[in-house]
Design a protein around this motif. Structure first.
Motif, short mmCIF file in Angstrom:
data_model
loop_
_atom_site.label_atom_id
_atom_site.label_comp_id
_atom_site.label_asym_id
_atom_site.label_seq_id
_atom_site.Cartn_x
_atom_site.Cartn_y
_atom_site.Cartn_z
N HIS A 17 0.56 -0.77 0.34
CA HIS A 17 -0.03 -0.26 -0.13
C HIS A 17 0.90 1.29 -0.18
CE1 HIS A 17 -2.92 -2.73 0.59
NE2 HIS A 17 -2.95 -3.17 1.78
N VAL A 18 2.37 1.57 0.06
CA VAL A 18 2.99 2.24 -0.12
C VAL A 18 3.10 3.17 -0.62
CG1 VAL A 18 5.04 3.35 -0.68
CG2 VAL A 18 4.61 1.42 1.07
N ASN A 19 2.51 3.21 -2.02
CA ASN A 19 2.12 3.77 -3.77
C ASN A 19 0.92 4.16 -3.58
OD1 ASN A 19 4.95 3.22 -4.59
ND2 ASN A 19 4.60 1.67 -5.56
N ARG A 20 -0.08 3.84 -2.90
CA ARG A 20 -0.96 4.12 -2.45
C ARG A 20 -1.16 5.90 -1.71
NH1 ARG A 20 -4.60 -0.04 -3.65
NH2 ARG A 20 -6.96 1.67 -3.33
N ASN A 21 -0.05 5.99 -1.28
CA ASN A 21 -0.09 7.30 -0.98
C ASN A 21 -1.10 7.58 0.08
OD1 ASN A 21 1.24 9.49 -0.73
ND2 ASN A 21 0.30 11.17 -2.47
N ASP A 22 -1.63 6.37 0.76
CA ASP A 22 -2.87 7.23 1.68
C ASP A 22 -2.26 8.21 2.98
OD1 ASP A 22 -4.08 6.85 3.85
OD2 ASP A 22 -4.99 5.07 2.49
N PRO A 23 -3.62 8.96 3.45
CA PRO A 23 -2.61 10.07 4.14
C PRO A 23 -2.07 9.37 5.71
CG PRO A 23 -4.62 10.85 3.67
CD PRO A 23 -4.38 9.40 2.19
N ARG A 24 -3.33 8.63 5.66
CA ARG A 24 -2.91 7.96 7.25
C ARG A 24 -1.43 6.64 7.28
NH1 ARG A 24 -8.41 4.22 6.57
NH2 ARG A 24 -7.18 3.80 4.50
N CYS A 25 -0.90 7.81 6.18
CA CYS A 25 0.30 6.97 6.40
C CYS A 25 1.89 7.65 6.41
CB CYS A 25 0.89 5.24 5.37
SG CYS A 25 -0.65 4.40 5.31
N ALA A 26 1.25 9.42 6.31
CA ALA A 26 2.07 10.19 5.39
C ALA A 26 3.52 10.22 6.56
CB ALA A 26 1.15 11.44 5.06
N THR A 27 2.60 10.17 8.00
CA THR A 27 3.52 10.40 9.21
C THR A 27 4.72 10.07 9.46
OG1 THR A 27 2.46 9.13 10.99
CG2 THR A 27 1.79 11.21 10.59
N ARG A 28 4.85 8.71 8.88
CA ARG A 28 6.20 7.55 8.76
C ARG A 28 7.25 8.06 7.41
NH1 ARG A 28 3.16 2.67 9.58
NH2 ARG A 28 4.28 2.59 12.04
N PHE A 29 5.86 8.86 6.72
CA PHE A 29 7.55 9.08 5.37
C PHE A 29 7.92 10.92 5.24
CE2 PHE A 29 5.37 5.57 3.62
CZ PHE A 29 5.74 4.88 3.66
N CYS A 30 8.32 11.08 6.79
CA CYS A 30 8.86 12.26 7.09
C CYS A 30 10.50 12.11 7.11
CB CYS A 30 8.24 13.98 7.34
SG CYS A 30 8.24 13.06 9.30
N LEU A 31 11.22 12.90 6.49
CA LEU A 31 12.40 12.64 7.59
C LEU A 31 13.35 12.43 9.21
CD1 LEU A 31 14.26 16.05 5.47
CD2 LEU A 31 14.60 13.91 4.90
N GLY A 32 12.32 13.25 9.52
CA GLY A 32 12.51 12.32 11.10
C GLY A 32 12.24 11.53 11.32
N ARG A 33 10.99 10.61 11.11
CA ARG A 33 10.65 9.34 11.05
C ARG A 33 10.99 8.62 9.92
NH1 ARG A 33 4.49 9.67 13.01
NH2 ARG A 33 5.47 10.74 15.41
#
Length: 87
Positions: A17-33
């Motif tokens: 589901h990574v490529n689904r760009n689900d906003p519920r997963c967005a917090t993991r895809f920032c530089l700090g995480r």
């Protein structure tokens, strides 16, 4: 070399589901995480509650009947009759 080390060119399985760009997963895809993204999304994603929630939502959507679309053809405000063509 430990299990967390990935060699250059080595294939790494990740959450489908990574490529689904689900906003519920967005917090993991920032530089700090990014460490979380690699350990969960590209590692133990089977243990991620969001992975299971998205799977359940997709399964429910597949079981739902498709919407019926009705089309009316008109010309100058007058509805034109349609006949089946067999195609």
């Amino acid at each position: 070399m430990d299990d967390a080390t990935i060699r250059m060119g080595e294939r790494m399985d990740g959450c489908p589901h990574v490529n689904r760009n689900d906003p519920r997963c967005a917090t993991r895809f920032c530089l700090g995480r990014l460490d979380q993204a690699f350990s969960v999304c590209f590692g133990t994603y089977h243990g991620c509650p969001m992975y299971h929630r998205i799977n359940d939502e997709l399964a429910r959507a597949e079981r739902r009947p498709a919407a019926i679309v009705t089309t009316t053809l008109s010309r100058h405000g007058v509805t034109l009759p349609l006949r089946a063509t067999g195609s």
